[in-house]
Design an enzyme around this catalytic site. Sequence first.
Site, short mmCIF file in Angstrom:
data_model
loop_
_atom_site.label_atom_id
_atom_site.label_comp_id
_atom_site.label_asym_id
_atom_site.label_seq_id
_atom_site.Cartn_x
_atom_site.Cartn_y
_atom_site.Cartn_z
N THR A 11 5.64 2.98 1.87
CA THR A 11 5.63 3.56 1.96
C THR A 11 3.20 4.13 2.11
O THR A 11 3.19 5.16 2.61
CB THR A 11 5.75 5.20 1.29
OG1 THR A 11 5.32 5.28 0.08
CG2 THR A 11 7.25 4.78 1.36
N GLY A 13 -0.09 1.66 2.07
CA GLY A 13 -1.52 0.51 0.98
C GLY A 13 -0.67 -0.15 2.30
O GLY A 13 -0.13 -0.78 2.63
N ARG A 34 9.53 6.13 -2.82
CA ARG A 34 10.36 7.16 -3.09
C ARG A 34 9.85 8.32 -2.72
O ARG A 34 10.79 9.17 -1.95
CB ARG A 34 9.03 8.05 -4.45
CG ARG A 34 9.38 6.88 -5.79
CD ARG A 34 8.86 7.10 -6.88
NE ARG A 34 7.09 6.87 -6.47
CZ ARG A 34 6.13 7.31 -7.03
NH1 ARG A 34 5.74 7.91 -8.35
NH2 ARG A 34 4.90 7.29 -6.44
N VAL A 61 10.74 2.51 -8.67
CA VAL A 61 11.21 1.65 -9.31
C VAL A 61 11.34 1.47 -10.71
O VAL A 61 11.17 0.67 -11.39
CB VAL A 61 9.75 0.68 -9.42
CG1 VAL A 61 10.02 -0.21 -7.90
CG2 VAL A 61 8.37 0.82 -9.74
N TYR A 153 -5.05 0.00 -17.15
CA TYR A 153 -4.47 -0.92 -15.86
C TYR A 153 -5.04 -1.92 -15.90
O TYR A 153 -3.69 -2.62 -15.12
CB TYR A 153 -5.44 -0.13 -14.96
CG TYR A 153 -5.31 -0.13 -13.40
CD1 TYR A 153 -3.65 0.11 -12.40
CD2 TYR A 153 -5.96 -0.57 -12.64
CE1 TYR A 153 -3.33 -0.94 -11.22
CE2 TYR A 153 -5.67 -1.67 -11.36
CZ TYR A 153 -4.92 -1.68 -11.15
OH TYR A 153 -4.73 -2.16 -9.45
N PRO A 183 -5.96 -8.92 -5.49
CA PRO A 183 -7.53 -8.56 -4.48
C PRO A 183 -8.25 -7.18 -5.35
O PRO A 183 -7.94 -6.44 -6.15
CB PRO A 183 -6.41 -7.41 -3.61
CG PRO A 183 -4.82 -7.54 -3.76
CD PRO A 183 -4.60 -7.50 -5.35
N GLY A 184 -9.19 -7.29 -4.78
CA GLY A 184 -10.04 -6.59 -5.48
C GLY A 184 -10.58 -5.80 -4.51
O GLY A 184 -9.30 -5.17 -4.44
N GLY A 188 -8.52 2.17 2.49
CA GLY A 188 -8.00 2.72 3.44
C GLY A 188 -6.26 2.56 3.39
O GLY A 188 -5.25 2.74 4.16
P1 NDP Z 1 -1.36 3.16 -1.99
O1 NDP Z 1 -1.44 4.09 -2.97
O2 NDP Z 1 -1.46 3.19 -0.76
O3 NDP Z 1 0.44 2.73 -2.46
C1 NDP Z 1 1.76 2.85 -3.49
C2 NDP Z 1 3.00 2.44 -2.93
O4 NDP Z 1 3.29 2.39 -4.14
C3 NDP Z 1 2.62 4.00 -2.46
O5 NDP Z 1 3.67 3.17 -1.64
C4 NDP Z 1 4.10 3.92 -3.75
O6 NDP Z 1 5.19 4.70 -2.88
C5 NDP Z 1 4.28 3.03 -4.14
N1 NDP Z 1 5.12 3.58 -5.53
C6 NDP Z 1 3.80 4.46 -6.64
N2 NDP Z 1 5.38 4.56 -7.35
C7 NDP Z 1 6.44 4.03 -7.40
C8 NDP Z 1 7.30 3.81 -7.38
N3 NDP Z 1 7.41 4.68 -9.31
N4 NDP Z 1 8.95 4.19 -7.28
C9 NDP Z 1 8.22 3.27 -6.33
N5 NDP Z 1 7.18 2.92 -5.43
C10 NDP Z 1 6.21 3.19 -5.63
O7 NDP Z 1 -1.70 1.64 -2.92
P2 NDP Z 1 -1.98 0.02 -2.83
O8 NDP Z 1 -0.70 -0.36 -1.16
O9 NDP Z 1 -3.76 0.31 -2.85
O10 NDP Z 1 -1.97 -1.17 -4.17
C11 NDP Z 1 -0.50 -1.61 -3.96
C12 NDP Z 1 -0.39 -2.48 -5.39
O11 NDP Z 1 -1.73 -3.82 -5.08
C13 NDP Z 1 -0.53 -1.93 -6.60
O12 NDP Z 1 0.05 -2.32 -7.22
C14 NDP Z 1 -2.18 -2.10 -6.71
O13 NDP Z 1 -2.04 -1.73 -8.16
C15 NDP Z 1 -2.20 -3.08 -6.37
N6 NDP Z 1 -3.88 -3.06 -6.23
C16 NDP Z 1 -4.54 -2.45 -4.88
C17 NDP Z 1 -6.01 -2.55 -5.31
C18 NDP Z 1 -6.71 -2.23 -4.16
O14 NDP Z 1 -7.79 -0.77 -4.51
N7 NDP Z 1 -5.61 -1.30 -3.24
C19 NDP Z 1 -6.59 -4.04 -5.42
C20 NDP Z 1 -5.75 -4.87 -6.43
C21 NDP Z 1 -4.58 -4.53 -6.74
P3 NDP Z 1 5.64 6.23 -3.21
O15 NDP Z 1 4.49 7.39 -3.13
O16 NDP Z 1 6.42 6.90 -1.12
O17 NDP Z 1 7.15 5.97 -4.19
C1 8X3 Z 2 -7.39 -2.10 -7.75
C2 8X3 Z 2 -8.68 -2.73 -8.32
O1 8X3 Z 2 -11.81 -2.83 -8.98
O2 8X3 Z 2 -9.74 -0.51 -8.95
O3 8X3 Z 2 -6.86 -3.20 -8.69
O4 8X3 Z 2 -9.78 -2.27 -10.30
S1 8X3 Z 2 -9.79 -2.39 -9.09
#
Ligand code: NDP
Ligand code: 8X3
Length: 254
Positions: A11, A13, A34, A61, A153, A183-184, A188
């Site tokens: 939904t 990212g 969700r 999840v 985390y 990813p780092g 957006g």
């Molecule tokens: P966003 O917050 O933009 O997206 C997170 C997504 O996870 C949303 O679609 C949210 O949807 C969903 N989500 C969260 N909790 C639940 C749940 N309990 N059940 C189902 N869906 C869930 O984050 P990003 O796209 O940035 O991050 C995605 C992944 O990448 C994460 O695991 C994050 O830790 C990892 N990551 C992110 C980085 C960053 O800098 N952005 C860098 C490295 C890793 P909804 O709320 O609708 O359930």
């Molecule tokens: C997301 C990147 O550096 O905020 O996993 O942990 S950081």
Amino acid sequence: MKHTVLVTGATAGFGEATARRFLAEGHQVIALGRRVERLEALKTSLPPEQQKQLLTLAVDVCDSEKVDDLAATLPIEFAGVTVLVNNAGLALGLEPAQKAFLSDWDRMIDTNIKGLVHMTRAFLPGMVERQCGHVINLGSVAASYPYPGGNVYGGTKAFVQQFSLNLRADLIGTPVRVTCVEPGMCSGTEFSNVRFKGDDDKASKVYSGVKALSADDVAEAIYWSANLPSHMNINLVELMPVQQAFSAFQIHRG
Ligand code: NDP
Ligand code: 8X3
């Protein structure tokens, strides 16, 4: 080959960008999240032919009963998932461990570890039985490089990395692939808005003056890993913006 890709956290990212990327290339996608209104918005934003390739499911999840039954309850045309993208996850807070909230720690562990593990356990047997599948887990640079306030985390993402590598050890002799994408800094997405609990000003300052990775950049790494020749397994993909690097150890001189 045409994939049926299940993406958790579709939904926003990375998950949404990954769903869009696979759909645009003609693959089928099962999008989980969700927020029902976001799932509907994703569907209606697509051209009609891609809407037919998409199944949206409102699933938390952390709801282990629902997750454990998921594979058996998919409609026949979307059964036989070939790629599972375990992307749903979050960071909460940046306080030092001695000040952090236990409820935040629990939620990160429940989502980033237990949610990912339950999803994997639900779909892996079918992949092995069909002799076809790929589990792609979203880790982070936080798995390998500690930073102040990263505490749980970073710990959850270290688990994701090690779990991914251990899955490979178990799956030897099967064609099922496992990749951990780490990813780092990426802007957006809602990652920092969630981490700072809706303080959008604080969230946007994280990326000030940096050309960070985009969700599409990460989706590209996921798409690439999934579409290599079937004898190639990418174990880990670590990616950062050019403007991000490592810092020296901290020394407190007393
Ligand atoms: P966003 O917050 O933009 O997206 C997170 C997504 O996870 C949303 O679609 C949210 O949807 C969903 N989500 C969260 N909790 C639940 C749940 N309990 N059940 C189902 N869906 C869930 O984050 P990003 O796209 O940035 O991050 C995605 C992944 O990448 C994460 O695991 C994050 O830790 C990892 N990551 C992110 C980085 C960053 O800098 N952005 C860098 C490295 C890793 P909804 O709320 O609708 O359930
Ligand atoms: C997301 C990147 O550096 O905020 O996993 O942990 S950081």
